[in-house]
Motif scaffolding. Sequence first.
Motif, PDB file in Angstrom:
ATOM      1  N   VAL A  48       3.826  43.482  22.641  1.00 35.19           N
ATOM      2  CA  VAL A  48       2.393  43.230  22.492  1.00 35.19           C
ATOM      3  C   VAL A  48       1.951  43.685  21.104  1.00 35.19           C
ATOM      4  O   VAL A  48       2.297  44.786  20.673  1.00 35.19           O
ATOM      5  CB  VAL A  48       1.556  43.978  23.552  1.00 35.19           C
ATOM      6  N   LEU A  49       1.219  42.828  20.394  1.00 33.31           N
ATOM      7  CA  LEU A  49       0.585  43.223  19.146  1.00 33.31           C
ATOM      8  C   LEU A  49      -0.919  43.138  19.346  1.00 33.31           C
ATOM      9  O   LEU A  49      -1.439  42.106  19.772  1.00 33.31           O
ATOM     10  CB  LEU A  49       1.011  42.325  17.992  1.00 33.31           C
ATOM     11  N   GLU A  50      -1.610  44.227  19.053  1.00 35.87           N
ATOM     12  CA  GLU A  50      -3.062  44.246  19.189  1.00 35.87           C
ATOM     13  C   GLU A  50      -3.678  44.962  17.996  1.00 35.87           C
ATOM     14  O   GLU A  50      -3.437  46.149  17.779  1.00 35.87           O
ATOM     15  CB  GLU A  50      -3.486  44.912  20.489  1.00 35.87           C
ATOM     16  N   ARG A  51      -4.449  44.225  17.225  1.00 33.99           N
ATOM     17  CA  ARG A  51      -5.203  44.791  16.102  1.00 33.99           C
ATOM     18  C   ARG A  51      -6.669  44.448  16.353  1.00 33.99           C
ATOM     19  O   ARG A  51      -7.135  43.354  16.028  1.00 33.99           O
ATOM     20  CB  ARG A  51      -4.725  44.201  14.772  1.00 33.99           C
ATOM     21  N   SER A  52      -7.384  45.378  16.932  1.00 37.32           N
ATOM     22  CA  SER A  52      -8.765  45.116  17.348  1.00 37.32           C
ATOM     23  C   SER A  52      -9.669  44.764  16.185  1.00 37.32           C
ATOM     24  O   SER A  52     -10.652  44.026  16.345  1.00 37.32           O
ATOM     25  CB  SER A  52      -9.326  46.334  18.092  1.00 37.32           C
ATOM     26  N   PHE A  53      -9.354  45.293  15.005  1.00 32.15           N
ATOM     27  CA  PHE A  53     -10.185  45.027  13.837  1.00 32.15           C
ATOM     28  C   PHE A  53      -9.478  44.103  12.837  1.00 32.15           C
ATOM     29  O   PHE A  53      -9.858  44.031  11.663  1.00 32.15           O
ATOM     30  CB  PHE A  53     -10.573  46.352  13.162  1.00 32.15           C
ATOM     31  N   GLY A  54      -8.453  43.424  13.321  1.00 31.25           N
ATOM     32  CA  GLY A  54      -7.747  42.489  12.470  1.00 31.25           C
ATOM     33  C   GLY A  54      -6.871  43.165  11.438  1.00 31.25           C
ATOM     34  O   GLY A  54      -6.569  44.351  11.519  1.00 31.25           O
ATOM     35  N   HIS A  55      -6.458  42.379  10.455  1.00 28.24           N
ATOM     36  CA  HIS A  55      -5.584  42.851   9.380  1.00 28.24           C
ATOM     37  C   HIS A  55      -6.303  42.637   8.048  1.00 28.24           C
ATOM     38  O   HIS A  55      -7.036  41.654   7.889  1.00 28.24           O
ATOM     39  CB  HIS A  55      -4.270  42.073   9.406  1.00 28.24           C
ATOM     40  N   PRO A  56      -6.111  43.510   7.083  1.00 27.46           N
ATOM     41  CA  PRO A  56      -6.790  43.335   5.786  1.00 27.46           C
ATOM     42  C   PRO A  56      -6.239  42.185   4.957  1.00 27.46           C
ATOM     43  O   PRO A  56      -6.783  41.883   3.882  1.00 27.46           O
ATOM     44  CB  PRO A  56      -6.554  44.680   5.090  1.00 27.46           C
ATOM     45  N   LYS A  57      -5.166  41.553   5.420  1.00 29.07           N
ATOM     46  CA  LYS A  57      -4.584  40.406   4.723  1.00 29.07           C
ATOM     47  C   LYS A  57      -4.608  39.185   5.643  1.00 29.07           C
ATOM     48  O   LYS A  57      -4.723  39.311   6.864  1.00 29.07           O
ATOM     49  CB  LYS A  57      -3.138  40.691   4.310  1.00 29.07           C
ATOM     50  N   PHE A  58      -4.490  38.000   5.070  1.00 29.57           N
ATOM     51  CA  PHE A  58      -4.278  36.794   5.865  1.00 29.57           C
ATOM     52  C   PHE A  58      -2.897  36.901   6.520  1.00 29.57           C
ATOM     53  O   PHE A  58      -1.936  37.369   5.895  1.00 29.57           O
ATOM     54  CB  PHE A  58      -4.331  35.542   4.995  1.00 29.57           C
ATOM     55  N   THR A  59      -2.777  36.446   7.767  1.00 29.22           N
ATOM     56  CA  THR A  59      -1.514  36.541   8.493  1.00 29.22           C
ATOM     57  C   THR A  59      -1.096  35.170   9.001  1.00 29.22           C
ATOM     58  O   THR A  59      -1.835  34.532   9.761  1.00 29.22           O
ATOM     59  CB  THR A  59      -1.639  37.495   9.698  1.00 29.22           C
ATOM     60  N   PHE A  60       0.070  34.706   8.560  1.00 22.25           N
ATOM     61  CA  PHE A  60       0.650  33.462   9.077  1.00 22.25           C
ATOM     62  C   PHE A  60       1.689  33.805  10.135  1.00 22.25           C
ATOM     63  O   PHE A  60       2.526  34.692   9.928  1.00 22.25           O
ATOM     64  CB  PHE A  60       1.320  32.665   7.960  1.00 22.25           C
ATOM     65  N   HIS A  90       9.947  35.194  15.919  1.00 19.46           N
ATOM     66  CA  HIS A  90       8.857  34.575  15.178  1.00 19.46           C
ATOM     67  C   HIS A  90       9.010  34.785  13.682  1.00 19.46           C
ATOM     68  O   HIS A  90       9.712  35.683  13.227  1.00 19.46           O
ATOM     69  CB  HIS A  90       7.500  35.091  15.655  1.00 19.46           C
ATOM     70  N   ASP A  91       8.356  33.905  12.922  1.00 20.98           N
ATOM     71  CA  ASP A  91       8.228  34.060  11.472  1.00 20.98           C
ATOM     72  C   ASP A  91       6.839  34.626  11.193  1.00 20.98           C
ATOM     73  O   ASP A  91       5.874  34.273  11.883  1.00 20.98           O
ATOM     74  CB  ASP A  91       8.341  32.701  10.756  1.00 20.98           C
ATOM     75  N   TRP A  92       6.722  35.490  10.170  1.00 23.07           N
ATOM     76  CA  TRP A  92       5.393  35.977   9.807  1.00 23.07           C
ATOM     77  C   TRP A  92       5.304  36.281   8.309  1.00 23.07           C
ATOM     78  O   TRP A  92       6.303  36.626   7.686  1.00 23.07           O
ATOM     79  CB  TRP A  92       4.988  37.209  10.623  1.00 23.07           C
ATOM     80  N   ILE A  93       4.100  36.092   7.785  1.00 22.84           N
ATOM     81  CA  ILE A  93       3.814  36.351   6.371  1.00 22.84           C
ATOM     82  C   ILE A  93       2.428  36.968   6.272  1.00 22.84           C
ATOM     83  O   ILE A  93       1.500  36.540   6.969  1.00 22.84           O
ATOM     84  CB  ILE A  93       3.821  35.057   5.526  1.00 22.84           C
ATOM     85  N   HIS A  94       2.280  37.948   5.395  1.00 22.32           N
ATOM     86  CA  HIS A  94       0.968  38.483   5.047  1.00 22.32           C
ATOM     87  C   HIS A  94       0.647  38.047   3.611  1.00 22.32           C
ATOM     88  O   HIS A  94       1.454  38.249   2.698  1.00 22.32           O
ATOM     89  CB  HIS A  94       0.940  40.007   5.143  1.00 22.32           C
ATOM     90  N   PHE A  95      -0.545  37.454   3.436  1.00 23.21           N
ATOM     91  CA  PHE A  95      -1.002  37.002   2.123  1.00 23.21           C
ATOM     92  C   PHE A  95      -2.225  37.799   1.684  1.00 23.21           C
ATOM     93  O   PHE A  95      -3.105  38.088   2.504  1.00 23.21           O
ATOM     94  CB  PHE A  95      -1.432  35.533   2.157  1.00 23.21           C
ATOM     95  N   SER A  96      -2.296  38.105   0.416  1.00 24.45           N
ATOM     96  CA  SER A  96      -3.525  38.630  -0.159  1.00 24.45           C
ATOM     97  C   SER A  96      -4.111  37.570  -1.083  1.00 24.45           C
ATOM     98  O   SER A  96      -3.425  36.617  -1.468  1.00 24.45           O
ATOM     99  CB  SER A  96      -3.257  39.920  -0.947  1.00 24.45           C
ATOM    100  N   ILE A 108      11.432  27.423   5.069  1.00 22.29           N
ATOM    101  CA  ILE A 108      10.616  27.837   3.931  1.00 22.29           C
ATOM    102  C   ILE A 108      10.350  29.337   3.983  1.00 22.29           C
ATOM    103  O   ILE A 108      10.441  30.034   2.971  1.00 22.29           O
ATOM    104  CB  ILE A 108       9.289  27.053   3.900  1.00 22.29           C
ATOM    105  N   VAL A 109      10.030  29.846   5.172  1.00 23.29           N
ATOM    106  CA  VAL A 109       9.758  31.282   5.304  1.00 23.29           C
ATOM    107  C   VAL A 109      11.006  32.091   4.955  1.00 23.29           C
ATOM    108  O   VAL A 109      10.927  33.141   4.316  1.00 23.29           O
ATOM    109  CB  VAL A 109       9.259  31.628   6.720  1.00 23.29           C
ATOM    110  N   GLN A 110      12.180  31.589   5.336  1.00 23.70           N
ATOM    111  CA  GLN A 110      13.426  32.281   4.990  1.00 23.70           C
ATOM    112  C   GLN A 110      13.607  32.331   3.474  1.00 23.70           C
ATOM    113  O   GLN A 110      13.971  33.380   2.920  1.00 23.70           O
ATOM    114  CB  GLN A 110      14.621  31.589   5.628  1.00 23.70           C
ATOM    115  N   GLU A 111      13.343  31.226   2.792  1.00 22.89           N
ATOM    116  CA  GLU A 111      13.439  31.219   1.328  1.00 22.89           C
ATOM    117  C   GLU A 111      12.450  32.204   0.709  1.00 22.89           C
ATOM    118  O   GLU A 111      12.785  32.909  -0.251  1.00 22.89           O
ATOM    119  CB  GLU A 111      13.167  29.810   0.798  1.00 22.89           C
TER     120      GLU A 111
END
Length: 281
Positions: A25-37, A79-85, A114-117
């Motif tokens: 389970v992932l729970e971030r009640s106030f979200g993340h400070p970065k964009f999350t893919f 899953h694949d994931w990326i954080h963007f600023s 693409i995420v692997q690259e």
Amino acid sequence: MRPEDERTIAVVSCRHSWPERAGFVLERSFGHPKFTFLHFYNSVNIRLGGRTISTEPHACLIYDVGTPQYFASPTALTHDWIHFSGELLPLLAKYRLATDTLYYPTSYGDITAIVQEMENEVFAHRPDGDTLLLLKTEELFLKLSRSCGHAYAVSDPPTMKERFFPLRNKVFSNLGHKWTVKEMASLVGLSESRFYSLYKNLYGISPIDDLIRARCETAVNALAYGDNTITEIAESLGYENLPHFIRQFRRFTGLSPSRYRKEQRLFLAQKKETTEIVGRR
């Protein structure tokens, strides 16, 4: 998108085929400070727009900065994931994508590739790495947009998709079963020809090829992170004939199962070593 917007986008962190235990389970009640893919290989329970829904396999999502994040995986998660600023919204708009919206790409293998690259580039620290990551980011969203055609809004799911989702989820949850098009069609009350046509229109792939791809994706994860033998993995996925499994796996990945396991184990060992070195800096 303005050139200055492009320069402000940065890949902060990135992982492909990242595994988590069943019940994660992932729970971030106030979200993340970065964009999350996020790209989920399997079905997850996700909270969006005040509702909790069960996604289909290979759902993609781009969380906006500060959007509350919650998802839970009843089965082992990959899953694949990326954080963007930076200023990501203009780039998303360029490719007709929105944040906090579920997308179901038909060419989900392209997404992971693409995420692997991008992950490799993040850890390589090569010259002009940021420029390449920006190009890969644009490629990721372009291919996501082109592969989806449109988003499936959580508030208005298509009727036919509602009929097919429980079936597809059942098939993907029981990959060891000897599925046939006839059996799948009967479970949704359609003739084989009608079922085949509707399935391919919905998912961009035939039901049997979709099943084979799901089996191979499960085998990929098992070979990389598990200790079962290749024969045991093949049997668990419904293959009574090992050479048949090897042929289908090679068609899907371009490698034999044994070669894939060897290369992935080497890659993971090198990635762990690189992460440890970066962590000590």
